[in-house]
Design a protein around this motif. Structure first.
Motif, PDB file in Angstrom:
ATOM      1  N   UNK A   1       1.102  -1.022  -0.101  1.00 35.98           N
ATOM      2  CA  UNK A   1       0.009   0.511   0.396  1.00 35.98           C
ATOM      3  C   UNK A   1       0.538   0.633  -0.126  1.00 35.98           C
ATOM      4  N   UNK A   2       2.071   0.925   0.719  1.00 35.07           N
ATOM      5  CA  UNK A   2       2.941   2.162   1.534  1.00 35.07           C
ATOM      6  C   UNK A   2       3.340   2.874  -0.740  1.00 35.07           C
ATOM      7  N   UNK A   3       3.997   1.501  -1.434  1.00 32.50           N
ATOM      8  CA  UNK A   3       4.041   1.971  -2.396  1.00 32.50           C
ATOM      9  C   UNK A   3       3.527   2.879  -3.619  1.00 32.50           C
ATOM     10  N   UNK A   4       1.751   2.522  -2.678  1.00 38.27           N
ATOM     11  CA  UNK A   4       1.124   2.840  -4.164  1.00 38.27           C
ATOM     12  C   UNK A   4       0.759   4.078  -4.029  1.00 38.27           C
ATOM     13  N   UNK A   5       0.841   4.329  -2.514  1.00 34.70           N
ATOM     14  CA  UNK A   5       0.730   5.719  -1.926  1.00 34.70           C
ATOM     15  C   UNK A   5       1.973   6.574  -2.301  1.00 34.70           C
ATOM     16  N   UNK A   6       2.539   6.229  -2.642  1.00 30.71           N
ATOM     17  CA  UNK A   6       4.227   7.033  -2.008  1.00 30.71           C
ATOM     18  C   UNK A   6       4.502   7.505  -1.302  1.00 30.71           C
ATOM     19  N   UNK A   7       4.232   6.399  -0.351  1.00 34.36           N
ATOM     20  CA  UNK A   7       5.486   6.887   1.369  1.00 34.36           C
ATOM     21  C   UNK A   7       6.314   6.346   1.111  1.00 34.36           C
ATOM     22  N   UNK A   8       6.957   7.128   2.282  1.00 33.65           N
ATOM     23  CA  UNK A   8       8.739   6.794   2.239  1.00 33.65           C
ATOM     24  C   UNK A   8       8.506   5.953   2.533  1.00 33.65           C
ATOM     25  N   UNK A   9       9.447   4.978   3.203  1.00 33.51           N
ATOM     26  CA  UNK A   9      10.315   4.967   1.926  1.00 33.51           C
ATOM     27  C   UNK A   9      10.319   3.974   0.523  1.00 33.51           C
ATOM     28  N   UNK A  10       9.070   4.380   0.299  1.00 30.32           N
ATOM     29  CA  UNK A  10       8.704   3.492  -1.210  1.00 30.32           C
ATOM     30  C   UNK A  10       8.384   4.550  -1.836  1.00 30.32           C
ATOM     31  N   UNK A  11       9.048   5.783  -1.771  1.00 31.15           N
ATOM     32  CA  UNK A  11       8.939   6.371  -2.475  1.00 31.15           C
ATOM     33  C   UNK A  11       8.910   7.225  -4.197  1.00 31.15           C
ATOM     34  N   UNK A  12      10.814   6.559  -3.832  1.00 26.14           N
ATOM     35  CA  UNK A  12      11.964   6.081  -5.106  1.00 26.14           C
ATOM     36  C   UNK A  12      11.356   7.161  -6.265  1.00 26.14           C
ATOM     37  N   UNK A  13      10.685   5.646  -6.926  1.00 23.01           N
ATOM     38  CA  UNK A  13       9.757   5.804  -8.151  1.00 23.01           C
ATOM     39  C   UNK A  13       9.190   6.964  -8.477  1.00 23.01           C
ATOM     40  N   UNK A  14       8.962   7.887  -7.942  1.00 25.86           N
ATOM     41  CA  UNK A  14       7.531   8.904  -7.743  1.00 25.86           C
ATOM     42  C   UNK A  14       8.591   9.797  -8.242  1.00 25.86           C
ATOM     43  N   UNK A  15       9.390  10.832  -7.425  1.00 23.26           N
ATOM     44  CA  UNK A  15      10.219  12.128  -8.864  1.00 23.26           C
ATOM     45  C   UNK A  15      10.353  11.490 -10.176  1.00 23.26           C
ATOM     46  N   UNK A  16      11.319  10.159 -10.425  1.00 24.64           N
ATOM     47  CA  UNK A  16      12.068  10.055 -11.403  1.00 24.64           C
ATOM     48  C   UNK A  16      10.792   9.560 -12.595  1.00 24.64           C
ATOM     49  N   UNK A  17       9.446   9.179 -11.880  1.00 25.55           N
ATOM     50  CA  UNK A  17       7.921   9.071 -12.971  1.00 25.55           C
ATOM     51  C   UNK A  17       7.629   9.901 -13.393  1.00 25.55           C
ATOM     52  N   UNK A  18       7.738  10.507 -12.104  1.00 24.03           N
ATOM     53  CA  UNK A  18       7.256  12.310 -12.875  1.00 24.03           C
ATOM     54  C   UNK A  18       7.607  13.201 -13.523  1.00 24.03           C
ATOM     55  N   UNK A  19       9.663  13.067 -13.018  1.00 27.86           N
ATOM     56  CA  UNK A  19       9.717  14.240 -13.502  1.00 27.86           C
ATOM     57  C   UNK A  19      10.153  13.236 -15.161  1.00 27.86           C
ATOM     58  N   UNK A  20      10.048  11.649 -16.065  1.00 30.57           N
ATOM     59  CA  UNK A  20      10.421  11.790 -16.924  1.00 30.57           C
ATOM     60  C   UNK A  20       9.507  10.856 -17.659  1.00 30.57           C
ATOM     61  N   UNK A  21       8.513  10.663 -17.084  1.00 28.08           N
ATOM     62  CA  UNK A  21       7.344  10.029 -17.967  1.00 28.08           C
ATOM     63  C   UNK A  21       6.680  11.752 -18.740  1.00 28.08           C
ATOM     64  N   UNK A  22       6.276  11.988 -20.400  1.00 36.10           N
ATOM     65  CA  UNK A  22       5.393  13.779 -20.339  1.00 36.10           C
ATOM     66  C   UNK A  22       4.221  13.715 -19.481  1.00 36.10           C
ATOM     67  N   UNK A  23       4.531  14.998 -20.110  1.00 40.33           N
ATOM     68  CA  UNK A  23       3.464  16.031 -18.609  1.00 40.33           C
ATOM     69  C   UNK A  23       1.910  14.767 -18.913  1.00 40.33           C
ATOM     70  N   UNK A  24       1.329  14.421 -20.028  1.00 38.36           N
ATOM     71  CA  UNK A  24       0.440  14.469 -20.616  1.00 38.36           C
ATOM     72  C   UNK A  24       0.272  13.098 -18.728  1.00 38.36           C
ATOM     73  N   UNK A  25       0.845  12.213 -19.540  1.00 36.34           N
ATOM     74  CA  UNK A  25       1.211  10.920 -18.709  1.00 36.34           C
ATOM     75  C   UNK A  25       0.804  11.101 -16.987  1.00 36.34           C
ATOM     76  N   UNK A  26       2.081  12.010 -16.438  1.00 44.37           N
ATOM     77  CA  UNK A  26       1.700  12.111 -15.335  1.00 44.37           C
ATOM     78  C   UNK A  26       0.822  12.535 -15.343  1.00 44.37           C
ATOM     79  N   UNK A  27      -0.379  13.338 -15.776  1.00 49.10           N
ATOM     80  CA  UNK A  27      -1.438  13.758 -15.383  1.00 49.10           C
ATOM     81  C   UNK A  27      -1.588  12.640 -15.100  1.00 49.10           C
ATOM     82  N   UNK A  28      -2.157  11.673 -15.755  1.00 51.25           N
ATOM     83  CA  UNK A  28      -3.210  10.730 -15.375  1.00 51.25           C
ATOM     84  C   UNK A  28      -2.366   9.357 -14.559  1.00 51.25           C
TER      85      UNK A  28
END
Length: 494
Positions: A216-243
């Motif tokens: 659950x913590x991964x899906x909710x972007x909670x520490x310490x299961x959060x490191x995918x969030x900044x990388x994916x939000x930044x790397x994904x096209x903004x249109x997909x970051x919205x989704x």
């Protein structure tokens, strides 16, 4: 409970049919801007939303598919909000996708399949249904991140998202299997009764809860299961970051509520402690690391981590012995926070997408310099979103934070009162990086004053409505809060 009762899944069936229709119609579309596909997708979401609204107004709880799914007021409310969030995301995403060769049928069909997974997850009443909805949502989002196959950052983000997402799904599945082994049932209500009856090895249950909370913590972007969030939000096209940043957050809340409250409330003494640790860590890391970011999407990613800390605090303080009113107050504040956060974050990423143009991403904080001189309206709307995320009145984020803090203080326990004080102090720190964006827009000279800001009429109208909603809900939050309270109280009573 043993009845199929198709009424409970009519919205899911309708969405599946409409998604197949959109996919088939797109095969015959030759317009490079995919106007027929876009219009048909929005019409499908409007029809789906109308059906969900009828379920919301009915306000009844219906079990279907032999107890595997449940249609209740909380689930119907979240499904309606997820549908609206997907519609808003696609309106913002279309101009951005058109400039980057992403405006294909896959963008629309995968978005609808992701929404279908979200709806299955929200209405789940069984471990198998929860996992089925989670995987359908996740696999669709993985594919969306990798939609620009020739873009190296997007491909890298998709790989990170897929690998870490698979690991988190494994954690969750292992925890659910341990709970099934201990209780002998996959249905949430039966699991709750079995745990309450006792007679099982506590070690197995605790290990199961640990793995479930990790997933659950991964899906909710909670520490310490959060490191995918900044990388994916930044790397994904903004249109997909919205989704990714919108409707899936609603599914994360629903999954946490279904599993922890409706299935494992008897183990609250164990998962409450874990949620408190995750919440505090998320508030600290999210707010402190965001200060150092220069990329706007990455800053908003760490902002998400900090915001989810408040949601976890609301969930953690909900299980109070012999005080159902306090439980309703706590969970409804967490639900209100999640809904209003999604509304605000859609606007922030939507504005990033609208300011982008062909060959220019506009995802650095410096790219917003002098926005007030280029477009006073966009600058004002973005300022409203930043004030809301920071918790500054009269934006809705202030009332959302206040509701969670009131729920913490209402427990009258020193631990939760201390957590409320810590949350306030960390929010003050977090206000710095939100107000920095406002300062850049209003007090810095524009770096590219000649560059025009072009956006489609529907996207501009949606942005205006989005900003207005954040402001109006901040001034008049009572209606939405009453809706959340009623939905939670009926879910707890069921």
């Amino acid at each position: 409970m043993n009845d199929m009762n198709w009424l409970a899944i009519y919205p899911e069936i309708l969405l599946l049919v409409l998604t197949c229709v959109v996919a088939l119609v797109d095969l015959f579309v030759t317009d490079p801007r995919r106007t027929p596909t876009y219009v048909l997708t929005l019409l499908s979401l409007v029809v789906l939303g109308a059906l969900q609204l009828s379920y919301v107004t009915d306000g009844v709880t219906v079990y279907g598919m032999q107890g595997m799914v449940v249609s209740d007021p909380m689930g119907n409310m979240l499904e309606l909000c997820a549908t609206i969030a997907t519609l808003v995301s696609l309106v913002y995403a279309r101009p951005y996708a058109a400039d980057r060769g992403m405006l294909k049928g896959e963008l629309f069909t995968l978005s609808l399949f992701s929404l279908l997974g979200i709806m299955v997850l929200i209405s789940a009443n069984n471990f198998l249904t929860i996992y089925l909805g989670l995987e359908l949502m996740s696999l669709s989002l993985y594919a969306l991140v990798a939609l620009r196959r020739d873009d190296i950052p997007a491909t890298e983000a998709a790989m990170k998202y897929f690998v870490l997402g698979a690991l988190a799904s494994g954690f969750l599945l292992y925890g659910l299997s341990m709970m099934y082994g201990a209780t002998g049932s996959l249905e949430l209500g039966t699991v709750l009764q079995a745990i309450g009856a006792g007679g099982m090895k506590n070690e197995v249950l605790v290990f199961g809860v640990v793995f479930v909370v990790a997933g659950l913590a991964f899906k909710l972007a909670a520490v310490p299961f959060h490191m995918w969030v900044p990388d994916v939000y930044q790397g994904a096209p903004t249109a997909v970051t919205l989704l990714i940043s919108g409707a899936p957050q609603l599914a994360g809340f629903a999954m946490a509520f279904r599993l922890l409250v409706e299935g494992m409330a008897a183990l609250a003494v164990d998962w409450q402690q874990m949620l408190i640790v995750l919440a505090v860590a998320s508030l600290v890391i999210g707010n402190l690391v965001a200060i150092a970011q220069t990329n706007l999407k990455r800053m908003l990613a760490y902002s998400t981590i900090g915001q989810m800390g408040f949601v976890l605090l609301g969930l953690a303080c909900g299980v109070m012995p012999d005080d159902p009113e306090a439980a309703t107050n706590a969970y409804s504040s967490a639900l209100f926070y999640t809904v209003t956060y999604v509304l605000t974050t859609l606007g922030t990423f939507g504005l990033v997408a609208l300011l982008a143009r062909e060959g220019f991403e506009s995802d650095e904080i410096a790219d917003l310099k002098g926005l007030n001189q280029r477009s006073p309206w966009y600058a004002a709307v973005m300022a409203i979103f930043m004030f809301s995320l920071a918790g500054v009145p009269p934006a809705v984020g202030f009332y959302a934070k206040l509701a969670v803090l009131q729920a913490l203080v209402a427990t009258a326990q020193p631990l939760y009162i201390g957590l409320a004080i810590a949350a306030v102090l960390l929010s003050l720190i977090g206000a710095f990086y939100y107000l920095r964006v406002v300062k850049v827009m209003y007090f810095d000279a524009p770096a590219d004053a000649a560059a025009p800001i072009t956006a489609s009429g529907d996207a501009r109208a949606m942005m205006s409505l989005n900003g207005l909603a954040v402001l109006v809900l901040g001034l008049l939050p009572g209606g939405l809060m009453a809706w959340c309270t009623q939905a939670i109280s009926q879910a707890l009573a069921g």
